[in-house]
Design a protein around this motif. Structure first.
Motif, PDB file in Angstrom:
ATOM      1  N   LYS A  75       0.802  -1.160   0.107  1.00 33.37           N
ATOM      2  CA  LYS A  75      -0.073   0.116   0.025  1.00 33.37           C
ATOM      3  C   LYS A  75       0.738   1.400   0.104  1.00 33.37           C
ATOM      4  O   LYS A  75       0.661   2.427  -0.610  1.00 33.37           O
ATOM      5  N   SER A  76       1.902   1.402   0.832  1.00 37.67           N
ATOM      6  CA  SER A  76       2.957   2.534   0.904  1.00 37.67           C
ATOM      7  C   SER A  76       3.474   2.563  -0.404  1.00 37.67           C
ATOM      8  O   SER A  76       3.572   3.795  -0.969  1.00 37.67           O
ATOM      9  N   LYS A  77       3.996   1.371  -1.238  1.00 38.24           N
ATOM     10  CA  LYS A  77       4.701   1.761  -2.512  1.00 38.24           C
ATOM     11  C   LYS A  77       3.580   2.297  -3.583  1.00 38.24           C
ATOM     12  O   LYS A  77       3.925   3.034  -4.349  1.00 38.24           O
ATOM     13  N   ILE A  78       2.308   1.737  -3.421  1.00 38.68           N
ATOM     14  CA  ILE A  78       1.401   2.227  -4.615  1.00 38.68           C
ATOM     15  C   ILE A  78       1.019   3.796  -4.124  1.00 38.68           C
ATOM     16  O   ILE A  78       0.790   4.654  -4.959  1.00 38.68           O
ATOM     17  N   PHE A  79       0.906   4.202  -2.854  1.00 40.99           N
ATOM     18  CA  PHE A  79       0.763   5.593  -2.497  1.00 40.99           C
ATOM     19  C   PHE A  79       1.815   6.503  -3.051  1.00 40.99           C
ATOM     20  O   PHE A  79       1.285   7.461  -3.289  1.00 40.99           O
ATOM     21  N   PHE A  80       3.144   6.192  -2.750  1.00 40.30           N
ATOM     22  CA  PHE A  80       4.315   6.893  -3.173  1.00 40.30           C
ATOM     23  C   PHE A  80       4.605   7.011  -4.700  1.00 40.30           C
ATOM     24  O   PHE A  80       4.683   8.161  -5.306  1.00 40.30           O
ATOM     25  N   ALA A  81       4.072   5.962  -5.279  1.00 40.25           N
ATOM     26  CA  ALA A  81       3.943   5.993  -6.811  1.00 40.25           C
ATOM     27  C   ALA A  81       3.115   7.071  -7.297  1.00 40.25           C
ATOM     28  O   ALA A  81       3.112   7.658  -8.192  1.00 40.25           O
ATOM     29  N   THR A  82       1.641   6.893  -6.655  1.00 39.98           N
ATOM     30  CA  THR A  82       0.504   7.707  -6.905  1.00 39.98           C
ATOM     31  C   THR A  82       1.158   9.180  -6.734  1.00 39.98           C
ATOM     32  O   THR A  82       0.705  10.214  -7.585  1.00 39.98           O
ATOM     33  N   ILE A  83       1.614   9.645  -5.569  1.00 42.24           N
ATOM     34  CA  ILE A  83       1.996  11.038  -5.240  1.00 42.24           C
ATOM     35  C   ILE A  83       3.066  11.408  -6.277  1.00 42.24           C
ATOM     36  O   ILE A  83       2.835  12.569  -6.811  1.00 42.24           O
ATOM     37  N   HIS A  84       3.956  10.514  -6.727  1.00 41.62           N
ATOM     38  CA  HIS A  84       5.037  10.868  -7.520  1.00 41.62           C
ATOM     39  C   HIS A  84       4.388  11.150  -9.208  1.00 41.62           C
ATOM     40  O   HIS A  84       4.540  12.074  -9.724  1.00 41.62           O
ATOM     41  N   ALA A  85       3.429  10.426  -9.441  1.00 51.32           N
ATOM     42  CA  ALA A  85       2.741  10.550 -10.837  1.00 51.32           C
ATOM     43  C   ALA A  85       1.900  11.982 -10.694  1.00 51.32           C
ATOM     44  O   ALA A  85       1.858  12.557 -11.744  1.00 51.32           O
ATOM     45  N   THR A  86       1.328  12.186  -9.714  1.00 52.00           N
ATOM     46  CA  THR A  86       0.592  13.515  -9.322  1.00 52.00           C
ATOM     47  C   THR A  86       1.554  14.610  -9.717  1.00 52.00           C
ATOM     48  O   THR A  86       1.142  15.815 -10.197  1.00 52.00           O
ATOM     49  N   HIS A  87       2.536  14.640  -8.917  1.00 52.02           N
ATOM     50  CA  HIS A  87       3.500  15.667  -9.121  1.00 52.02           C
ATOM     51  C   HIS A  87       4.189  15.765 -10.425  1.00 52.02           C
ATOM     52  O   HIS A  87       4.069  16.862 -10.950  1.00 52.02           O
ATOM     53  N   HIS A  88       4.215  14.945 -10.989  1.00 54.38           N
ATOM     54  CA  HIS A  88       4.734  14.989 -12.618  1.00 54.38           C
ATOM     55  C   HIS A  88       3.616  15.538 -13.371  1.00 54.38           C
ATOM     56  O   HIS A  88       3.852  16.406 -14.295  1.00 54.38           O
ATOM     57  N   ILE A  89       2.280  15.086 -13.227  1.00 48.17           N
ATOM     58  CA  ILE A  89       1.336  15.634 -13.986  1.00 48.17           C
ATOM     59  C   ILE A  89       1.076  16.990 -13.712  1.00 48.17           C
ATOM     60  O   ILE A  89       0.886  17.760 -14.643  1.00 48.17           O
TER      61      ILE A  89
END
Length: 100
Positions: A75-89
């Motif tokens: 869950k933590s890995k998915i959360f950080f991947a989502t945050i990273h993608a959101t920052h990129h977008i």
């Protein structure tokens, strides 16, 4: 040692139970000798059954805790991947806004 913490605690509790039960039989039932391993078969299998169940409970707790930790890490890995993608977008969107 850290992976099998509850199993180790279970072994300690089971051994402590065995010693306390042996002491209680000697003190309360006024047996003539202190028997660490009882001579009566009924008493032996009851202590052994409880000993094994306490250790099995510790082993189960280790297994279940490991599964929970693995799920939380995923869950933590998915959360950080989502945050990273959101920052990129968001960064791309702000760069495109500078063109206007």
């Amino acid at each position: 040692m850290n992976n099998h913490r509850y199993t180790f605690i279970g072994i300690i509790f089971a051994t402590t139970f065995w010693l306390i039960d042996s002491s209680l039989h000697f003190l309360l039932y006024e047996e003539k000798t202190f028997e660490f391993i009882p001579s009566e078969f009924n008493e032996l299998w009851m202590r052994t059954a409880i000993f094994v169940m306490v250790i099995a409970l510790g082993t189960y707790a280790d297994y279940h805790t490991k599964k929970i930790i693995q799920k939380e890490l995923e869950k933590s890995k998915i959360f950080f991947a989502t945050i990273h993608a959101t920052h990129h977008i968001l960064h791309n969107f702000l760069n495109k806004m500078q063109l206007f």
